[in-house]
Write a protein that holds these residues in place. Sequence first.
Motif, PDB file in Angstrom:
ATOM      1  N   TYR A  40      -5.179 -12.938  -0.224  1.00 48.36           N
ATOM      2  CA  TYR A  40      -5.626 -11.777   0.532  1.00 48.36           C
ATOM      3  C   TYR A  40      -4.406 -11.037   1.066  1.00 48.36           C
ATOM      4  CZ  TYR A  40     -10.064 -14.267   0.474  1.00 48.36           C
ATOM      5  OH  TYR A  40     -11.187 -14.919   0.070  1.00 48.36           O
ATOM      6  N   TRP A  41      -4.638  -9.773   1.472  1.00 49.85           N
ATOM      7  CA  TRP A  41      -3.539  -9.058   2.116  1.00 49.85           C
ATOM      8  C   TRP A  41      -4.036  -8.356   3.367  1.00 49.85           C
ATOM      9  CZ3 TRP A  41      -2.393  -3.517   2.006  1.00 49.85           C
ATOM     10  CH2 TRP A  41      -3.394  -2.750   1.417  1.00 49.85           C
ATOM     11  N   ILE A  42      -3.123  -8.234   4.331  1.00 57.82           N
ATOM     12  CA  ILE A  42      -3.415  -7.590   5.604  1.00 57.82           C
ATOM     13  C   ILE A  42      -2.467  -6.415   5.742  1.00 57.82           C
ATOM     14  CG2 ILE A  42      -3.530  -7.869   8.102  1.00 57.82           C
ATOM     15  CD1 ILE A  42      -3.837 -10.893   7.599  1.00 57.82           C
ATOM     16  N   ARG A  43      -3.029  -5.246   5.920  1.00 57.33           N
ATOM     17  CA  ARG A  43      -2.213  -4.032   5.990  1.00 57.33           C
ATOM     18  C   ARG A  43      -1.403  -3.997   7.281  1.00 57.33           C
ATOM     19  NH1 ARG A  43      -5.366   0.977   4.302  1.00 57.33           N
ATOM     20  NH2 ARG A  43      -4.567   0.334   2.269  1.00 57.33           N
ATOM     21  N   GLY A  70      -1.198  -2.291  -7.231  1.00 57.04           N
ATOM     22  CA  GLY A  70      -1.984  -1.164  -6.753  1.00 57.04           C
ATOM     23  C   GLY A  70      -2.227  -1.244  -5.265  1.00 57.04           C
ATOM     24  N   THR A  71      -2.621  -0.125  -4.666  1.00 58.54           N
ATOM     25  CA  THR A  71      -2.783  -0.091  -3.218  1.00 58.54           C
ATOM     26  C   THR A  71      -3.935  -0.964  -2.741  1.00 58.54           C
ATOM     27  OG1 THR A  71      -4.150   1.911  -3.461  1.00 58.54           O
ATOM     28  CG2 THR A  71      -1.813   2.227  -3.017  1.00 58.54           C
ATOM     29  N   GLY A  72      -4.828  -1.366  -3.647  1.00 58.12           N
ATOM     30  CA  GLY A  72      -5.874  -2.318  -3.300  1.00 58.12           C
ATOM     31  C   GLY A  72      -5.559  -3.711  -3.795  1.00 58.12           C
ATOM     32  N   LEU A  73      -4.387  -3.879  -4.416  1.00 57.21           N
ATOM     33  CA  LEU A  73      -3.949  -5.160  -4.962  1.00 57.21           C
ATOM     34  C   LEU A  73      -5.031  -5.814  -5.827  1.00 57.21           C
ATOM     35  CD1 LEU A  73      -1.783  -6.940  -2.247  1.00 57.21           C
ATOM     36  CD2 LEU A  73      -1.062  -5.843  -4.349  1.00 57.21           C
ATOM     37  N   ALA A  74      -5.484  -5.091  -6.836  1.00 58.69           N
ATOM     38  CA  ALA A  74      -6.451  -5.659  -7.769  1.00 58.69           C
ATOM     39  C   ALA A  74      -5.723  -6.597  -8.730  1.00 58.69           C
ATOM     40  CB  ALA A  74      -7.139  -4.545  -8.548  1.00 58.69           C
ATOM     41  N   ASP A  91       0.816  -1.216   0.000  1.00 57.52           N
ATOM     42  CA  ASP A  91       0.000   0.000   0.000  1.00 57.52           C
ATOM     43  C   ASP A  91       0.851   1.268   0.000  1.00 57.52           C
ATOM     44  OD1 ASP A  91       1.013  -0.254   2.509  1.00 57.52           O
ATOM     45  OD2 ASP A  91      -0.899  -0.113   3.570  1.00 57.52           O
ATOM     46  N   HIS A  92       2.157   1.126  -0.229  1.00 56.34           N
ATOM     47  CA  HIS A  92       3.057   2.257  -0.451  1.00 56.34           C
ATOM     48  C   HIS A  92       3.194   3.164   0.770  1.00 56.34           C
ATOM     49  CE1 HIS A  92       2.083   2.029  -5.081  1.00 56.34           C
ATOM     50  NE2 HIS A  92       2.250   0.835  -4.528  1.00 56.34           N
ATOM     51  N   ASP A  93       3.098   2.601   1.986  1.00 58.12           N
ATOM     52  CA  ASP A  93       3.226   3.446   3.171  1.00 58.12           C
ATOM     53  C   ASP A  93       4.530   3.216   3.918  1.00 58.12           C
ATOM     54  OD1 ASP A  93       2.788   0.966   4.280  1.00 58.12           O
ATOM     55  OD2 ASP A  93       1.131   1.579   5.581  1.00 58.12           O
ATOM     56  N   GLY A  94       5.422   2.380   3.354  1.00 54.86           N
ATOM     57  CA  GLY A  94       6.706   2.134   3.981  1.00 54.86           C
ATOM     58  C   GLY A  94       6.680   1.103   5.082  1.00 54.86           C
ATOM     59  N   VAL A  95       5.526   0.485   5.331  1.00 51.35           N
ATOM     60  CA  VAL A  95       5.375  -0.529   6.371  1.00 51.35           C
ATOM     61  C   VAL A  95       5.040  -1.866   5.722  1.00 51.35           C
ATOM     62  CG1 VAL A  95       4.082  -1.227   8.417  1.00 51.35           C
ATOM     63  CG2 VAL A  95       4.610   1.184   8.043  1.00 51.35           C
ATOM     64  N   SER A  96       5.660  -2.940   6.204  1.00 53.66           N
ATOM     65  CA  SER A  96       5.440  -4.265   5.624  1.00 53.66           C
ATOM     66  C   SER A  96       4.019  -4.746   5.852  1.00 53.66           C
ATOM     67  CB  SER A  96       6.423  -5.268   6.237  1.00 53.66           C
ATOM     68  OG  SER A  96       7.744  -4.959   5.871  1.00 53.66           O
ATOM     69  N   ASP A  97       3.418  -5.288   4.784  1.00 54.78           N
ATOM     70  CA  ASP A  97       2.097  -5.897   4.835  1.00 54.78           C
ATOM     71  C   ASP A  97       2.246  -7.409   4.681  1.00 54.78           C
ATOM     72  OD1 ASP A  97       0.936  -3.212   4.710  1.00 54.78           O
ATOM     73  OD2 ASP A  97       1.491  -3.251   2.593  1.00 54.78           O
ATOM     74  N   LEU A  98       1.169  -8.132   4.933  1.00 56.36           N
ATOM     75  CA  LEU A  98       1.195  -9.586   4.854  1.00 56.36           C
ATOM     76  C   LEU A  98       0.302 -10.060   3.716  1.00 56.36           C
ATOM     77  CD1 LEU A  98       2.135 -12.267   6.181  1.00 56.36           C
ATOM     78  CD2 LEU A  98       0.041 -12.183   7.556  1.00 56.36           C
ATOM     79  N   LEU A  99       0.855 -10.888   2.835  1.00 60.78           N
ATOM     80  CA  LEU A  99       0.120 -11.499   1.740  1.00 60.78           C
ATOM     81  C   LEU A  99      -0.185 -12.940   2.124  1.00 60.78           C
ATOM     82  CD1 LEU A  99      -0.860 -11.224  -1.254  1.00 60.78           C
ATOM     83  CD2 LEU A  99       1.410 -12.053  -1.918  1.00 60.78           C
ATOM     84  N   VAL A 100      -1.445 -13.353   1.965  1.00 57.82           N
ATOM     85  CA  VAL A 100      -1.895 -14.667   2.416  1.00 57.82           C
ATOM     86  C   VAL A 100      -2.554 -15.414   1.262  1.00 57.82           C
ATOM     87  CG1 VAL A 100      -3.283 -15.930   4.104  1.00 57.82           C
ATOM     88  CG2 VAL A 100      -2.304 -13.706   4.714  1.00 57.82           C
ATOM     89  N   PRO A 160      -8.476  -8.825   5.950  1.00 52.98           N
ATOM     90  CA  PRO A 160      -7.966  -9.306   4.667  1.00 52.98           C
ATOM     91  C   PRO A 160      -8.880  -8.895   3.519  1.00 52.98           C
ATOM     92  CG  PRO A 160      -7.789 -11.007   6.317  1.00 52.98           C
ATOM     93  CD  PRO A 160      -8.554  -9.887   6.948  1.00 52.98           C
ATOM     94  N   ALA A 161      -8.300  -8.454   2.428  1.00 54.41           N
ATOM     95  CA  ALA A 161      -9.066  -7.990   1.270  1.00 54.41           C
ATOM     96  C   ALA A 161      -8.780  -8.876   0.068  1.00 54.41           C
ATOM     97  CB  ALA A 161      -8.702  -6.541   0.957  1.00 54.41           C
ATOM     98  N   ALA A 162      -9.833  -9.249  -0.673  1.00 54.16           N
ATOM     99  CA  ALA A 162      -9.680 -10.142  -1.823  1.00 54.16           C
ATOM    100  C   ALA A 162      -8.881  -9.481  -2.918  1.00 54.16           C
ATOM    101  CB  ALA A 162     -11.057 -10.550  -2.344  1.00 54.16           C
ATOM    102  N   LEU A 163      -8.128 -10.295  -3.649  1.00 53.53           N
ATOM    103  CA  LEU A 163      -7.287  -9.806  -4.737  1.00 53.53           C
ATOM    104  C   LEU A 163      -8.017  -9.910  -6.065  1.00 53.53           C
ATOM    105  CD1 LEU A 163      -3.891 -11.384  -3.705  1.00 53.53           C
ATOM    106  CD2 LEU A 163      -4.436  -8.978  -3.756  1.00 53.53           C
TER     107      LEU A 163
END
Length: 440
Positions: free
Chosen positions: A303-306, A370-374, A286-295, A317-320
Amino acid sequence: MRARGLTGAALVVVSLAGTGCDWRDFDHLKSETPVLAVGGPSGIAAKDDFGRHLLALSGPAAGETGGRFVVATATDAELAVMSVDAHGNVKGQGFSSPLFGTAAPTLPITSMAEVPGAEKILLGAPEANTVGSVYVLTMGATLSVSLLDSPATQERFGLGVAAGALAGDTPPDYVVLSGGQLSVYIDGDPTKAVIAPDPPATCPLELSTGILGNDRANRAVLVAPLAAPVAGAGTQQIVVGTPSDTDQGAVSVFGVDPTTGVATCLFTYRHTEPRFGHALAIGDFDHDGVSDLLVGAPPSAAYWIRGPLAADSPIAPAALGAVPAGTQELGFSVAALDLDGDLHDEALVADPSAVLAGNALAGDVRVATGTGLAMTGTTLERAAPAASDAFGAAVAALPFCTGSCDTATPQTTHLPLIGAAKQTYLFFKSTPMGVDPRVK
């Protein structure tokens, strides 16, 4: 810092289906063909499952350029440590079960993890010797293997492995997952093993009785940087995926006490997808400099967790994106790397069982951005996909150094590394930028 930016359409195919110690130089073919194939190192027999397990190493050996990775079979204790130089030439050190001596596992290595800064790799064989074993592979001019541990009290020991500075010091600590327990080996010392207390039901580790195949052979375990302070944790955290057969899938986050080495469950993410947690990767999506988790959550999602990961994380978690046509096992393997040069990560989401042009089990690897990982229509394509290729059985981001890797700021980019049923694909280019990092 890692230099970003790679793209285009050319790729290299590293075929591990052949034999022979001499690895050929293909510099003269680079401008003539987009696909290069080389034979495997001696000692590795041709088989249909070599390439299903991959581990990208953090960089080339000291004083060298290029990159390194480990590739393993899915049915025997056979692995190869592969070296790719800055020109794109490939060499390999291969070995099979005799190297393990009298402690040779009877079933394959299915989980692997690099020990940071130590030229060592953890190898988990959860079905070996009836109870499971973990080995330590030491790299160098020759390869050597030693047994870390094989405790009779833990079912399927080695189901997942990881390593990192969990207590904030060196040498790195080892993490080993069994069928229902988590163990931390302080400083990588087998005499300093600390078994985590049984976690609460809200933080599952137990194998689901109906889970079969890869979900039982290789569980996703990461050691991730701790982006925000958490009480009772050291500088890094352990992330464990627990897919299920019928229940909700889960991803649990453990903190390690820097004094005692005890791992305690901090919080758990759950999803209605039963196999949520099958695969894991860390990246800044999401381009905020903090590591996110991809599942990964096969058969139909990732899915990803910010980040930063926390119990009160505001985003679930948000669907890809939409499920591509021909999908069978989308989310089976996942990886994070920058494909477009914007200094932020995209997600590689693989389906090794996907149907392509009527070819069953051909496999497909797609890009989510993208920041929503579409999910986009972009795929990592290889020449002439065929049935049973299993393209995407494993995916990884390979650090590739074209300049001096010994400097404080080495010229490094990350390349897509894709495992398949019989070979490994290394993409030196991927659309849309067309930058080739190989030294001409």
